[in-house]
Write an enzyme that holds these catalytic residues in place. Structure first.
Site, mmCIF file in Angstrom:
data_model
loop_
_atom_site.group_PDB
_atom_site.id
_atom_site.type_symbol
_atom_site.label_atom_id
_atom_site.label_comp_id
_atom_site.label_asym_id
_atom_site.label_seq_id
_atom_site.Cartn_x
_atom_site.Cartn_y
_atom_site.Cartn_z
ATOM 1 C CB SER A 44 45.418 36.004 47.379
ATOM 2 O OG SER A 44 46.090 37.268 47.336
ATOM 3 C CE LYS A 98 49.821 37.276 46.818
ATOM 4 N NZ LYS A 98 48.748 38.229 47.190
ATOM 5 C CB SER A 103 45.447 39.475 49.511
ATOM 6 O OG SER A 103 44.380 38.846 48.860
HETATM 7 N N1 GLN Z 1 39.835 38.058 48.472
HETATM 8 C C1 GLN Z 1 39.742 39.207 47.620
HETATM 9 C C2 GLN Z 1 39.606 38.761 46.187
HETATM 10 O O1 GLN Z 1 39.553 37.600 45.976
HETATM 11 C C3 GLN Z 1 40.960 40.073 47.791
HETATM 12 C C4 GLN Z 1 42.156 39.499 47.159
HETATM 13 C C5 GLN Z 1 43.361 40.344 47.283
HETATM 14 O O2 GLN Z 1 43.430 41.257 48.112
HETATM 15 N N2 GLN Z 1 44.319 40.096 46.421
HETATM 16 O O3 GLN Z 1 39.548 39.544 45.290
#
Ligand code: GLN
Length: 515
Positions: free
Chosen positions: A165, A90, A189
């Site tokens: 994400s 990532k 995510s």
């Molecule tokens: N979707 C959640 C957020 O927007 C979790 C994101 C993540 O785990 N990085 O904060």
């Protein structure tokens, strides 16, 4: 093996083939990059490819396998488990002399001067680092639509999101561009995109994996973890990146579980489900859950019961507050972490067009996208004088209640919690962009494990309307090997299920036919 077989092979199969001399890392790499070249214009999983360095790493791996083969079985057995296995990162993992964008314009042009600890460990383990994958800006989002660079599509349906994400890392493994990838999970995510693309994705216990060199979102919640197509492969990657790191004071000295390298398979794995006690939390079957998702999850639970597991419904009453408290704690920490992007230290800069304040405003005004700005405003507000006690301190107290809910489950002797990962299958592009709350709700089932620091894994458990559904297992601290053993057991139980042999529907369409 043909190119089509090579790209579909698991890390375990590749390792066996390398040892037997029936495949080489160089030919695998050629097959993967050829697939990426044909398909990524459509898929959008990758932000940066590391072709030359990867080629050198593949050659080095092949040389080591050849030498070990010549020497004999003991030498082959002594080779590191990830030798010659490609991994995608990532794009928030720092890799020396390589761009790191975290999906943001504000880091455009930034080149990392050092390796994250997990990158150092993967290199030492002999892995081939293929490149960097697309993500929501600073890991804020659930669909990868908040990447400042491009859209990543779900290989199961090109008009749908891959989740987020870590959507690029998920799409790359689901589309057979890599056998393994790295994501980060602050509120879901890794698990949520794994669920939406039909993969195994694990968020380890907080402190299991070093965060040194990982661009921070919310430091008390962030964890690095693996995506793979099987539980065994996820375990191999987790093992390689785990463990205490002097550069990260929150990394744990908890010993690594050697069982990660020795998960049971086949009948032995399936037999291991007998006698397990699973807790089914009623609050995770949230309002708005799609019926097809609920059906697939309940069928998976029945399959575990049929194999001899004991499943009992439990109540985790603080679950309903997880979302609200997460959206205080995570933005608060993000607003502090993102203060460093001031146009002076890293990447894009708007300085030199006025006074210092003008420079900050220009840098941050242009560099941050809409969701990141929303989070910074929320977090700054929650931490401001007069509101700190009402919001931040209160949220931390509720966080303790969430952790206590889980502790009661472990005290009652359960091996793990079984639950849905995402209340929905992959949704269409744009469906949640106009309404931030509906996007936030998609993480309702994954956030609690982050709030409590617990390990969780999403594993594929069927299809709803032709799209993947994930089953989530949450365990007590440091129980990653046990969770992945259960995952391997469920894989063995469902090995012949029809849905297991279905490949992502739009794979062929990504390249106009060739796969
Ligand atoms: N979707 C959640 C957020 O927007 C979790 C994101 C993540 O785990 N990085 O904060």
């Amino acid at each position: 093996m043909t190119a089509a077989e090579l790209r579909r092979a698991s890390a375990q199969q590749l390792r066996d083939a390398y040892k037997a001399g029936s495949a080489t890392a160089v030919e695998l790499l050629a097959a993967l990059y050829a697939a990426i070249d044909r398909e990524d214009a459509q898929l959008g999983a990758w932000l940066y490819l590391r072709r030359e360095e990867a080629q050198a790493e593949a050659l080095a791996a092949d040389t080591r396998y050849a030498a070990a083969r010549a020497e004999g079985p003991a030498a082959l057995a002594a080779l590191p488990p990830l030798l010659g296995i490609p991994v995608a990162l990532k794009d928030l993992v720092n890799l020396i002399n390589t761009p790191t964008t975290a999906g943001s314009r504000i880091l455009e042009g930034y080149v990392s001067p050092y390796d994250a600890t997990i990158a150092t460990r993967l290199k030492a383990a002999g892995a081939i680092l293929l490149g960097k994958t697309n993500m929501d800006e600073f890991a804020m989002g659930s669909s990868t639509e908040f990447s400042a660079y491009k859209k990543t599509v779900n290989p199961w349906a090109r008009d749908r999101v891959p989740g987020g994400s870590s959507g690029g890392s998920a799409a790359a493994v689901a589309a057979f561009h890599a056998p393994l990838s790295i994501g980060t999970d602050t509120g879901g995510s890794i698990r949520q995109p794994a669920s939406l693309t039909g993969l195994v994705g694990m968020k380890p216990t907080y402190g299991r994996v070093s965060r040194y060199g990982i661009v921070a979102f919310a430091s008390s919640l962030d964890q690095v973890g693996p995506f793979a197509r099987t539980a065994h492969d996820a375990a191999l990657l987790l093992h390689a990146i785990s463990g205490r790191d002097a550069h990260d004071a929150t990394s744990s000295t908890e010993p690594l579980d050697a069982q990660l390298l020795n998960l049971p398979a086949g009948d032995a794995a399936a037999a291991g489900i007998k006698g397990r006690r699973f807790a089914l939390p009623k609050e995770y079957f949230v309002a708005g859950m799609e019926p097809g998702v609920e059906q697939a999850v309940r069928e998976a639970v029945r399959a575990l019961e049929a194999a001899g597991a004991l499943v009992e419904e439990v109540s985790l009453p603080a679950t309903e507050h997880a979302l609200a408290t997460y959206y205080i704690v995570a933005p608060a920490e993000a607003s502090a972490n993102l203060a460093r992007f001031d146009g002076i230290r890293y990447g894009a800069s708007g300085h030199g067009e006025g006074n210092l304040l003008d420079g900050y405003l220009a840098t941050r005004g242009r560099g941050f996208g809409p969701e990141v700005r929303r989070r910074i405003m929320l977090g700054t507000y929650a931490l401001s004088a007069g509101y700190y006690d009402a919001y931040y301190v209160k949220a931390q107290k509720v966080r303790t209640l969430i952790a206590q809910d889980f502790e009661r489950v472990w005290a009652a002797g359960f091996d793990a919690i079984v639950a849905p990962t995402s209340p929905q299958v992959a949704w269409r592009f744009g469906a949640k962009m106009a309404d931030p709350i509906s996007m936030y709700l998609s993480d309702a089932c994954t956030l609690p494990a982050n709030m409590a620091g617990l390990p969780g894994v999403s594993i594929p458990c069927g299809l709803s309307e032709g799209l993947p559904v994930g089953l989530q297992l949450i365990g007590r601290p440091w129980s990653e090997a046990s969770l992945l053993t259960i995952a391997a057991g469920y894989e063995a139980l469902t090995a012949t299920a029809a849905w297991r042999s279905v490949e992502p529907h739009d794979l062929a369409a990504l390249s106009g036919g060739a796969t």
